[in-house]
Design an enzyme around this catalytic site. Structure first.
Site, PDB file in Angstrom:
ATOM      1  N   ARG A 165      -9.409  56.635 -79.998  1.00  0.00           N
ATOM      2  CA  ARG A 165     -10.453  56.612 -80.776  1.00  0.00           C
ATOM      3  C   ARG A 165     -11.017  58.027 -79.838  1.00  0.00           C
ATOM      4  NH1 ARG A 165      -9.476  53.187 -83.252  1.00  0.00           N
ATOM      5  NH2 ARG A 165      -9.839  51.324 -82.792  1.00  0.00           N
ATOM      6  N   SER A 240     -16.762  47.265 -79.865  1.00  0.00           N
ATOM      7  CA  SER A 240     -15.819  46.796 -78.610  1.00  0.00           C
ATOM      8  C   SER A 240     -15.745  47.536 -77.692  1.00  0.00           C
ATOM      9  CB  SER A 240     -14.188  47.080 -79.625  1.00  0.00           C
ATOM     10  OG  SER A 240     -13.777  46.834 -79.998  1.00  0.00           O
ATOM     11  N   GLU A 338     -14.739  52.357 -74.190  1.00  0.00           N
ATOM     12  CA  GLU A 338     -14.568  53.353 -75.305  1.00  0.00           C
ATOM     13  C   GLU A 338     -15.798  53.864 -75.965  1.00  0.00           C
ATOM     14  OE1 GLU A 338     -14.044  51.553 -80.150  1.00  0.00           O
ATOM     15  OE2 GLU A 338     -12.863  51.170 -78.495  1.00  0.00           O
TER      16      GLU A 338
END
Length: 342
Positions: A165, A240, A338
């Site tokens: 990420r 998420s 995230e």
């Protein structure tokens, strides 16, 4: 074409359903548009916005300029002798549309990314991933616009410095941003199903790669996602919310010895161990947590949702902090979001 509006409500351009406004919204189609905006001094204090699926507007307003690409163009080259081809997608193309187009053409590579909300520009920046595939696995190059020089530049996948990420784009200061204008992906006509994820392996047990199609994998992935993730059209979220934490092998052994239940982990090539944030959140007792209008999604504790439709950024950040604290107290591991906080 360039479209500029001031003091704009951009809530509909995000997926969390929270209040979101900006001082100026600029929408553009082409690199030539960006060159014109650069010449006019408009590319300052920027927040590039894709599908708005990974942003949390903590106060409800960004006073600077939000920049959004409206081009959704997709171009696919003829297959090369080895069966590979290049697919070029504009930053404004939604990732799921790209997955659908590729699967309809029987091209392998992005089928496991089906259903992820957001656009190609954001996918290239975030290195999105799911079910054993990450954006970097198919990225050939990323076309960008340098807001300092006013020139178009091309970064190879290696130059993008992709990680979990993460990418080079996330480490540029706002004054030196590289705006993603399109991404070039290398796909293949040769059967290449990625079945490392247990649910997919079980679904297609006994099948040879030649018996499968990208569309079959796409359908399976979409079904899995729909079974545990909220539909942003019905329940606001940013997908998420937390990254899966990565710890040293020593830390992992210590966690195992101190926990009264086995802690699942995946050993990486580096020797470090990636943990499941969802498992940690669940076993830290967070599944019932709420804060104002925000709540943990019962089917997937990795997701924070706008449960009432009236949650605020403060509700979400309060819930985020409570989850981080609970996991740290229970397992000694610090979760990191995230989702990008604005």
């Amino acid at each position: 074409m360039i479209r500029i509006t001031d003091d704009t409500d951009i809530k509909s351009m995000t997926t969390f359903g929270l209040k979101a406004e900006c001082g100026r919204l600029i929408e553009y189609d082409t690199v030539a548009d960006l060159q014109q905006l650069h010449a006019e001094g408009e590319l300052r204090n920027l927040l590039p916005l894709g599908g708005g699926s990974n942003l949390l507007f903590t106060t409800g307003r960004f006073n600077g300029t939000v920049l959004h690409c409206t081009s959704t163009a997709v171009d696919i080259s003829a297959p090369e002798p080895d069966g590979t081809c290049l697919l070029t997608a504009a930053a404004g193309c939604t990732l799921d549309d790209l997955c659908r187009i590729a699967c309809d053409r029987n091209l392998w590579g992005v089928e496991n990314l089906s259903g992820i909300p957001g656009e190609i520009g954001g996918a290239a920046v975030q290195n999105v991933g799911a079910y054993g595939t990450e954006f970097k696995d198919v990225a050939e190059a990323v076309n960008c616009f340098d807001i300092v020089s006013g020139e178009a530049v091309v970064l190879s996948a290696h130059e993008c410095r992709y990680g979990y990420r993460d990418s080079v784009f996330k480490h540029k200061p706002a004054s030196e941003r590289l705006i993603v204008t399109s991404a070039i992906l290398r796909l293949t006509t040769v059967p290449a199903p990625r079945l490392g994820y247990a649910a997919l392996a079980n679904r297609f047990a006994g099948k040879t790669p030649e018996e499968l199609t990208p569309a079959m994998l796409r359908e399976a992935v979409t079904s899995l996602r729909d079974g545990k993730l909220p539909d942003p059209a019905k329940v606001g979220s940013a997908g998420s919310f937390f990254k899966n934490p990565v710890v040293s092998a020593e830390t992992y052994r210590k966690m195992q010895s101190e926990s009264n239940i086995p802690v699942p982990g995946h050993e990486l090539a580096s020797g470090e161990v990636k943990l499941s944030a969802a498992w940690l959140i669940d076993h830290a007792g967070c599944k019932s947590f709420t804060s104002g209008g925000a709540a943990v999604w019962q089917s997937q504790p990795l997701v924070i949702v706008n449960a009432t439709g009236n949650a605020t950024g403060a509700d979400v950040t309060a819930l985020e902090s409570r989850i981080i604290m609970a996991v740290a107290q229970r397992f000694g591991v610090t979760l990191n979001p995230e989702v990008i906080h604005i």
